[in-house]
Motif scaffolding. Structure first.
Motif, PDB file in Angstrom:
ATOM      1  N   ALA A   8      32.244  40.567  43.054  1.00 31.97           N
ATOM      2  CA  ALA A   8      33.194  40.731  41.944  1.00 31.97           C
ATOM      3  C   ALA A   8      32.737  39.970  40.700  1.00 31.97           C
ATOM      4  O   ALA A   8      32.899  40.437  39.573  1.00 31.97           O
ATOM      5  CB  ALA A   8      34.580  40.246  42.371  1.00 31.97           C
ATOM      6  N   LYS A   9      32.132  38.813  40.907  1.00 31.66           N
ATOM      7  CA  LYS A   9      31.712  37.979  39.769  1.00 31.66           C
ATOM      8  C   LYS A   9      30.725  38.725  38.871  1.00 31.66           C
ATOM      9  O   LYS A   9      30.814  38.671  37.645  1.00 31.66           O
ATOM     10  CB  LYS A   9      31.073  36.701  40.324  1.00 31.66           C
ATOM     11  N   ASN A  22      43.165  32.144  41.828  1.00 27.63           N
ATOM     12  CA  ASN A  22      42.336  30.954  41.955  1.00 27.63           C
ATOM     13  C   ASN A  22      42.359  30.273  40.583  1.00 27.63           C
ATOM     14  O   ASN A  22      42.028  30.932  39.606  1.00 27.63           O
ATOM     15  CB  ASN A  22      40.896  31.362  42.313  1.00 27.63           C
ATOM     16  N   ASP A  62      41.187  40.850  38.391  1.00 23.68           N
ATOM     17  CA  ASP A  62      40.283  40.278  39.386  1.00 23.68           C
ATOM     18  C   ASP A  62      41.098  40.131  40.669  1.00 23.68           C
ATOM     19  O   ASP A  62      41.882  39.201  40.816  1.00 23.68           O
ATOM     20  CB  ASP A  62      39.785  38.928  38.848  1.00 23.68           C
ATOM     21  N   TYR A 102      41.325  38.288  45.953  1.00 22.00           N
ATOM     22  CA  TYR A 102      42.082  37.685  47.073  1.00 22.00           C
ATOM     23  C   TYR A 102      43.223  38.571  47.563  1.00 22.00           C
ATOM     24  O   TYR A 102      44.147  38.072  48.207  1.00 22.00           O
ATOM     25  CB  TYR A 102      42.639  36.317  46.645  1.00 22.00           C
ATOM     26  N   SER A 134      36.620  42.533  45.995  1.00 22.69           N
ATOM     27  CA  SER A 134      35.489  41.872  46.634  1.00 22.69           C
ATOM     28  C   SER A 134      35.608  41.883  48.150  1.00 22.69           C
ATOM     29  O   SER A 134      36.691  41.718  48.696  1.00 22.69           O
ATOM     30  CB  SER A 134      35.449  40.418  46.160  1.00 22.69           C
ATOM     31  N   SER A 162      33.962  39.593  49.741  1.00 19.62           N
ATOM     32  CA  SER A 162      33.574  38.210  50.064  1.00 19.62           C
ATOM     33  C   SER A 162      34.604  37.484  50.912  1.00 19.62           C
ATOM     34  O   SER A 162      34.273  36.901  51.941  1.00 19.62           O
ATOM     35  CB  SER A 162      33.394  37.404  48.774  1.00 19.62           C
ATOM     36  N   LYS A 163      35.847  37.484  50.450  1.00 24.63           N
ATOM     37  CA  LYS A 163      36.847  36.608  51.074  1.00 24.63           C
ATOM     38  C   LYS A 163      37.490  37.248  52.309  1.00 24.63           C
ATOM     39  O   LYS A 163      37.618  36.591  53.335  1.00 24.63           O
ATOM     40  CB  LYS A 163      37.918  36.178  50.057  1.00 24.63           C
ATOM     41  N   ARG A 169      27.132  39.386  48.933  1.00 28.35           N
ATOM     42  CA  ARG A 169      27.224  39.859  47.552  1.00 28.35           C
ATOM     43  C   ARG A 169      27.555  41.357  47.477  1.00 28.35           C
ATOM     44  O   ARG A 169      26.707  42.188  47.135  1.00 28.35           O
ATOM     45  CB  ARG A 169      25.938  39.545  46.750  1.00 28.35           C
TER      46      ARG A 169
END
Ligand code: PLP
Length: 390
Positions: A102-103, A177, A205, A208, A236, A238-239, A247
């Motif tokens: 996501a970043k 966050n 974003d 989460y 994302s 990721s979490k 990634r």
């Protein structure tokens, strides 16, 4: 050596740098340092994803350049996920783009939209990527202060009309966050209406959305009728799937924003490794995924309750968030965030993050990331309590 580009001067000094130095010095002295600093899941990626990766890595098609916009099957899997999870219909070809996390998507959306002097509305406190990238692109950040009394939601009505008029991007991140705050669909409706009124691209974003507790289910901004006209969301893997190292994520929503982001990406990265996209497909489509996410959330909920109880017992009145694996705790009266963090580290070997590193409005808070096992968490809390009682 030539001088680096002047734009590097726009990158704010890293507040963690001092803490990292101090941490390294303590470790060198043999101190048992425990870090609650980084939001990086400690548990492994589940087998149903690892197995898909193991198979995919042997397929020669993945050894060649990937399609920069993502494999059609990955984009279909992402669109199906949004359909099942949020009831949002997306056209996989026009409204989804694979991301290298996501970043990466958030940073490159900024490069796709922000020219010198352009305004972006950025929450304070927030993940540093929005502010830093707007600065690198030569844009101007208009901070939206997130206050406890407003449940850490920005007051969009307080944005001066001339600023709203000039703004091109609005960033929102819920579950949030660093504060752990959540937003309901009503808030997103207001935000979408605001962006429609002022011709702003709303960048949500939603890294989460799956890390939630207490029967709270996080929405997507794209659930708001008409949101696709003004909003794009970065999601994302990721979490929810313990995949921060892999990634992989995707952008979803407004077709123009997806296309413009795609122009930057074709000319910059060449897409994510095909085998990682195959693993991403397994994560997004496996019938095992919902159970895995529920198990992880139970782990984080338990840690959250342990940590919140521990902090309350020494007067640090943190809220128990419904989302993310962070606790946003006010520092004891009379101390600054950085002062508390440095002192705590020196006295106890426990690392937490100063709220001020997420923006000036984070002053007075510290963030604890609950990404370590319960035994170590208990040890860290014991040390914090001893420190707090002094
Ligand atoms: N957005 C927020 C709010 C985050 O906290 C993080 C990671 O900590 C990211 C984005 C980055 O996610 P990814 O790993 O997909 O790049």
């Amino acid at each position: 050596m030539p001088k680096p580009a002047a734009r590097l001067a726009a990158v704010p000094p890293h507040l963690f740098a001092e803490i990292d130095k101090r941490k390294a010095a303590l470790i060198a002295q043999g101190v048992d340092v425990i870090s609650l600093g980084i939001g990086d899941p400690d548990l492994p990626t589940p087998d149903f994803i690892l197995d898909a990766m193991a198979r995919a890595i042997r397929e020669p098609v993945h050894h060649r350049y990937p399609e920069h916009e993502g494999q059609p099957a990955f984009r279909e899997a992402a669109a199906d996920y949004y359909g099942r999870r949020f009831g949002v219909h997306l056209d996989a070809k026009r409204e989804i783009l694979a991301l290298i996390g996501a970043k990466e998507g958030l940073a490159h959306l900024i490069w796709a939209y922000i020219d010198k002097g352009d305004v972006a509305l950025v929450p304070d406190p927030a993940h540093p990527v929005y502010k830093t990238q707007v600065g690198l692109a030569g844009g101007t950040v208009y901070p939206l202060t997130l206050k406890h009394e407003r449940h850490f939601l920005p007051n969009l009505d307080a944005i001066p009309t001339d600023v709203a008029h000039r703004a091109k991007l609005l960033f929102l991140n819920y579950p949030n966050n660093p504060t752990g705050a959540v937003a309901d669909l009503g808030f997103y409706e207001e935000a979408v209406a605001f962006c429609r009124r002022h011709d702003i691209l709303l960048v949500s974003d939603n890294a989460y959305s799956e890390t939630t507790f207490d029967d709270y289910v996080a929405p997507s901004v794209l659930q708001v009728p008409g949101a696709k006209a003004v909003a794009v969301e970065c999601w994302s893997l990721s979490k929810p799937f313990n995949m921060t190292g892999w990634r992989i994520g995707f952008a979803a929503g407004n077709a123009h924003a997806i296309r413009h982001l795609g122009v930057i990406k074709t000319n910059l990265d060449s897409g994510q490794f095909g085998a990682i996209q195959a693993a991403g497909i397994a994560a997004l489509t496996s019938p095992e995924a919902p159970r895995f996410i529920a198990q992880m959330n139970e782990v984080y909920r338990h840690r959250r309750d342990m940590a919140a109880n521990g902090l309350w017992s020494i007067g640090m009145q943190t809220e128990s968030p419904h989302g993310t694996f962070y606790l946003w705790a006010p520092v004891p009266h009379g101390q600054t965030s950085a002062g508390f963090v440095t002192d705590l580290l020196n006295e106890t070997g426990v690392v937490v993050t100063p709220g001020s590193s997420y923006g000036p409005a984070g002053e007075g808070y510290v963030r604890l990331a609950l990404c370590l096992d319960e035994h170590r968490l208990q040890e860290a809390l014991g040390r914090i309590q001893k420190y707090g009682r002094k």
